[in-house]
Design a protein around this motif. Structure first.
Motif, short mmCIF file in Angstrom:
data_model
loop_
_atom_site.label_atom_id
_atom_site.label_comp_id
_atom_site.label_asym_id
_atom_site.label_seq_id
_atom_site.Cartn_x
_atom_site.Cartn_y
_atom_site.Cartn_z
N TRP A 1 0.77 -1.32 -0.03
CA TRP A 1 0.13 0.02 -0.05
C TRP A 1 0.92 1.36 0.03
O TRP A 1 0.38 2.31 -0.52
CB TRP A 1 -1.02 -0.04 1.26
CG TRP A 1 -2.24 -0.97 0.96
CD1 TRP A 1 -2.30 -1.96 0.17
CD2 TRP A 1 -3.39 -0.65 1.56
NE1 TRP A 1 -3.46 -2.64 0.29
CE2 TRP A 1 -4.21 -1.66 0.88
CE3 TRP A 1 -3.77 0.30 2.38
CZ2 TRP A 1 -5.69 -1.88 1.49
CZ3 TRP A 1 -5.36 0.43 2.80
CH2 TRP A 1 -6.30 -0.80 2.38
N ARG A 2 1.97 1.20 0.73
CA ARG A 2 2.71 2.59 0.68
C ARG A 2 3.44 2.75 -0.79
O ARG A 2 3.49 4.05 -1.23
CB ARG A 2 4.07 2.26 1.41
CG ARG A 2 3.83 2.26 3.11
CD ARG A 2 4.92 1.74 3.95
NE ARG A 2 4.51 2.06 5.37
CZ ARG A 2 3.93 1.34 6.16
NH1 ARG A 2 3.35 0.37 5.50
NH2 ARG A 2 3.74 1.77 7.50
N PHE A 3 3.40 1.67 -1.64
CA PHE A 3 3.81 2.08 -3.13
C PHE A 3 2.47 2.33 -4.03
O PHE A 3 2.54 3.14 -4.72
CB PHE A 3 4.59 0.80 -3.62
CG PHE A 3 5.96 0.69 -2.87
CD1 PHE A 3 6.94 1.50 -3.69
CD2 PHE A 3 6.16 -0.30 -2.06
CE1 PHE A 3 8.19 1.52 -3.12
CE2 PHE A 3 7.41 -0.50 -1.80
CZ PHE A 3 8.66 0.47 -2.43
N LEU A 4 1.58 1.60 -3.44
CA LEU A 4 0.19 1.42 -4.46
C LEU A 4 -0.52 2.94 -4.36
O LEU A 4 -1.04 3.65 -5.56
CB LEU A 4 -0.74 0.50 -3.79
CG LEU A 4 -1.91 0.24 -4.72
CD1 LEU A 4 -1.96 0.26 -6.03
CD2 LEU A 4 -3.26 -0.68 -3.84
N PHE A 5 -0.38 3.51 -3.04
CA PHE A 5 -1.01 4.86 -2.97
C PHE A 5 -0.13 5.97 -3.01
O PHE A 5 -0.42 7.21 -2.87
CB PHE A 5 -1.96 4.67 -1.64
CG PHE A 5 -3.15 3.70 -1.70
CD1 PHE A 5 -4.29 3.90 -2.38
CD2 PHE A 5 -2.86 2.44 -0.93
CE1 PHE A 5 -5.19 2.95 -2.56
CE2 PHE A 5 -3.75 1.75 -1.12
CZ PHE A 5 -5.22 1.79 -1.75
N GLY A 6 1.12 5.79 -3.20
CA GLY A 6 2.03 6.93 -3.66
C GLY A 6 2.73 7.48 -2.76
O GLY A 6 3.39 8.25 -2.69
N MET A 7 2.81 6.90 -1.54
CA MET A 7 3.76 7.55 -0.45
C MET A 7 5.11 7.19 -0.72
O MET A 7 5.82 8.02 -0.40
CB MET A 7 3.15 6.70 1.07
CG MET A 7 4.15 7.20 1.93
SD MET A 7 3.99 6.40 3.44
CE MET A 7 5.58 6.46 4.28
N TYR A 8 5.43 5.84 -1.15
CA TYR A 8 6.81 5.85 -1.77
C TYR A 8 6.66 5.75 -3.55
O TYR A 8 5.82 5.18 -4.03
CB TYR A 8 7.11 4.46 -1.16
CG TYR A 8 7.64 4.07 0.12
CD1 TYR A 8 8.05 5.66 0.81
CD2 TYR A 8 7.57 3.04 0.84
CE1 TYR A 8 8.36 5.25 2.40
CE2 TYR A 8 7.83 3.05 2.08
CZ TYR A 8 8.29 3.99 2.83
OH TYR A 8 8.71 4.04 4.32
N PRO A 9 7.64 6.65 -4.02
CA PRO A 9 7.67 6.57 -5.44
C PRO A 9 8.12 5.03 -5.95
O PRO A 9 9.10 4.68 -5.26
CB PRO A 9 8.75 7.68 -5.77
CG PRO A 9 8.71 8.44 -4.47
CD PRO A 9 8.42 7.84 -3.32
N CYS A 10 7.58 4.45 -6.80
CA CYS A 10 8.20 3.00 -7.17
C CYS A 10 9.44 3.12 -7.60
O CYS A 10 10.31 2.20 -7.39
CB CYS A 10 7.20 2.51 -8.35
SG CYS A 10 5.54 2.40 -7.61
N SER A 11 9.94 4.31 -8.27
CA SER A 11 11.29 4.34 -8.65
C SER A 11 12.37 4.57 -7.49
O SER A 11 13.55 4.56 -7.79
CB SER A 11 11.52 5.58 -9.82
OG SER A 11 11.10 6.85 -8.95
N SER A 12 11.93 4.83 -6.41
CA SER A 12 12.84 5.07 -5.23
C SER A 12 13.62 3.59 -4.64
O SER A 12 12.84 2.81 -4.83
CB SER A 12 12.14 5.44 -4.13
OG SER A 12 11.15 4.62 -3.31
#
Length: 461
Positions: free
Chosen positions: A82-93
């Motif tokens: 969820w931290r990736f899915l909802f944008g808290m963490y950028p997937c490219s990070s």
């Protein structure tokens, strides 16, 4: 008043902060009592096989496909996903970049919360009338947690305190010019204070000492309303935000993930946005079952507002709780976007077909796929069609509302997903197949390939 939709920090590539440092400021509690920052995630768990590379970068398309094809994710990986899915963490990070990003997010949230608390000190504490014993206990647990968090902050190594002090200064500069409308914020807090106690307290997350999480939820919602004045607070946001808090078990991570979600869906909490979604649901049902649509738009049943709560909260109460969480992430993975290239290809072929057949049938109009029909609309349609005979017996809005109430907690998710996928596939097929099979026959093999790819993307495994 300035809107902070674009104020979320992004990871900087030069950060050398170790993952251990970020969690030294965490306040650790038993499960069900949310820490201020992210729960510790050991390196061994910071992996998503087939989705995350060795440095921690996530392939976003594979992540979304993983969620959709597997009908959601396992509870053990849900918090990270969820931290990736909802944008808290950028997937490219990378994992290293996210360590610095986490510290920035923690300090920015703390500064934001402190700013509205200083602006309205009388609103810092929830005012109790003393008749709700559980809520009184919740406030007591919350106060104990705040005191413990303060002690742990004071015990941090000087190096950590210096680094966090610098990040705090950056956050103060960032939010220095933000001002609040006192009347609007007071009104938002008034509604929040009514809604938060109504949050589903039967969930284990809010039982016992976990009842203190109701106050955490309150702080998150007030902070969001204060710094997003164009959205502020609307009824139902407490149930939506509660879902994030339960899964992420972190006040800070919930705020940022919820904020990212609301960037895309805040319009649903405005009258015009939800009205548009209800109109789309009616249009879809008209495509799938014209007789049922015609019955539901008679004089005594002038709209589809009985679907309001389903679409606003993602069917939160219609399915068993764990299934409702699965459905929420399935809907949020935007799987229809995964076939956008194939749909664009079909549209391109349609334009070619129009040119090829212009002389033979100049007045023909070829039906196109309406990409505004999101998967949640097909879920809603599947529920309606599954209860078709009962709905045809309804004669007014009162009976329709009674019908929706009777469904709470009774629906089977796997069955509903299969039916929704079936309706979606048939809709796409009907929109494309007839004309593809009858126009520009030289493209037929490619058209069949398109439908095969479409089907393979829609099948739930």
């Amino acid at each position: 008043m300035e809107d902070l939709n674009n104020a979320s920090p992004r990871p900087t590539s030069g950060g050398q902060t170790s993952s251990a440092h970020i969690h030294q400021s965490d306040v650790r509690f038993q499960r069900g009592v949310a820490p201020v920052s992210s729960p510790d995630l050991p390196a061994a768990r910071l992996t998503l096989p087939g989705v995350m590379d060795a440095e921690g970068r996530v392939d976003e398309s594979r992540l979304r496909m993983h969620i959709f094809k597997n009908g959601g994710v396992s509870p053990s990986e849900r918090g990270l996903v969820w931290r990736f899915l909802f944008g808290m963490y950028p997937c490219s990070s990378t994992a290293l970049e996210r360590s610095l990003l986490q510290e920035q997010l923690v300090e920015r949230y703390r500064v934001m919360k402190r700013k509205w608390q200083q602006f309205l000190p009388s609103a810092v504490r929830l005012h109790l009338n003393g008749t709700d014993a559980e809520l009184v206990a919740a406030v007591r647990y919350f106060d104990q947690r705040q005191a413990q968090a303060k002690r742990q902050t004071q015990d941090q190594p000087q190096e950590v305190q210096d680094r966090l002090a610098f990040l705090e200064l950056q956050a103060q500069i960032l939010f220095e010019r933000i001002t609040f409308d006192q009347g609007e914020l007071r009104e938002a807090i008034r509604i929040i204070d009514k809604d938060v106690p109504r949050t589903n307290r039967d969930l284990s997350y809010y039982q016992g000492e976990g009842s203190g999480n109701l106050l955490v939820l309150r702080d998150i919602l007030i902070t969001y309303a204060a710094f997003h004045p164009d959205v502020s607070y609307a009824q139902g946001m407490n149930d939506l935000c509660s879902r994030f808090l339960e899964v992420l078990d972190s006040e800070v991570d919930t705020f940022w993930s919820f904020s990212c979600y609301m960037e895309k869906f805040s319009k649903d909490f405005r009258a015009d946005g939800l009205h548009r979604k209800i109109e789309l649901e009616a249009a879809l049902l008209k495509e799938l079952d014209p007789p049922l649509y015609a019955h539901l738009v008679t004089d005594n049943m002038e709209s589809f507002t009985f679907c309001h709560r389903w679409l606003l909260l993602g069917f939160q109460r219609e399915f068993e709780h764990s299934d409702a969480l699965r459905l929420f992430e399935i809907l949020s993975c935007d799987h229809l976007e995964l076939i956008s290239q194939q749909v664009d290809r079909a549209r391109y072929q349609e334009r070619l077909a129009r040119r090829c057949s212009a002389e033979d049938s100049p007045k023909s109009k070829l039906q196109t796929i309406n990409t505004a029909f999101t998967f949640e609309l097909f879920i809603c349609a599947a529920i309606l069609l599954d209860n078709r005979e009962f709905l045809l017996r309804c004669r007014d809005d009162v009976q329709l509302i009674q019908f929706t109430s009777s469904l709470q907690g009774t629906l089977d998710l796997n069955s509903t997903l299969k039916k929704a996928e079936h309706h979606l596939y048939n809709y796409c097929k009907r929109c494309a197949w007839d004309y593809m099979n009858g126009h520009c026959r030289e493209h037929k093999s490619k058209d069949e390939d398109f439908l095969y790819q479409l089907r393979s993307l829609l099948v739930l495994k």
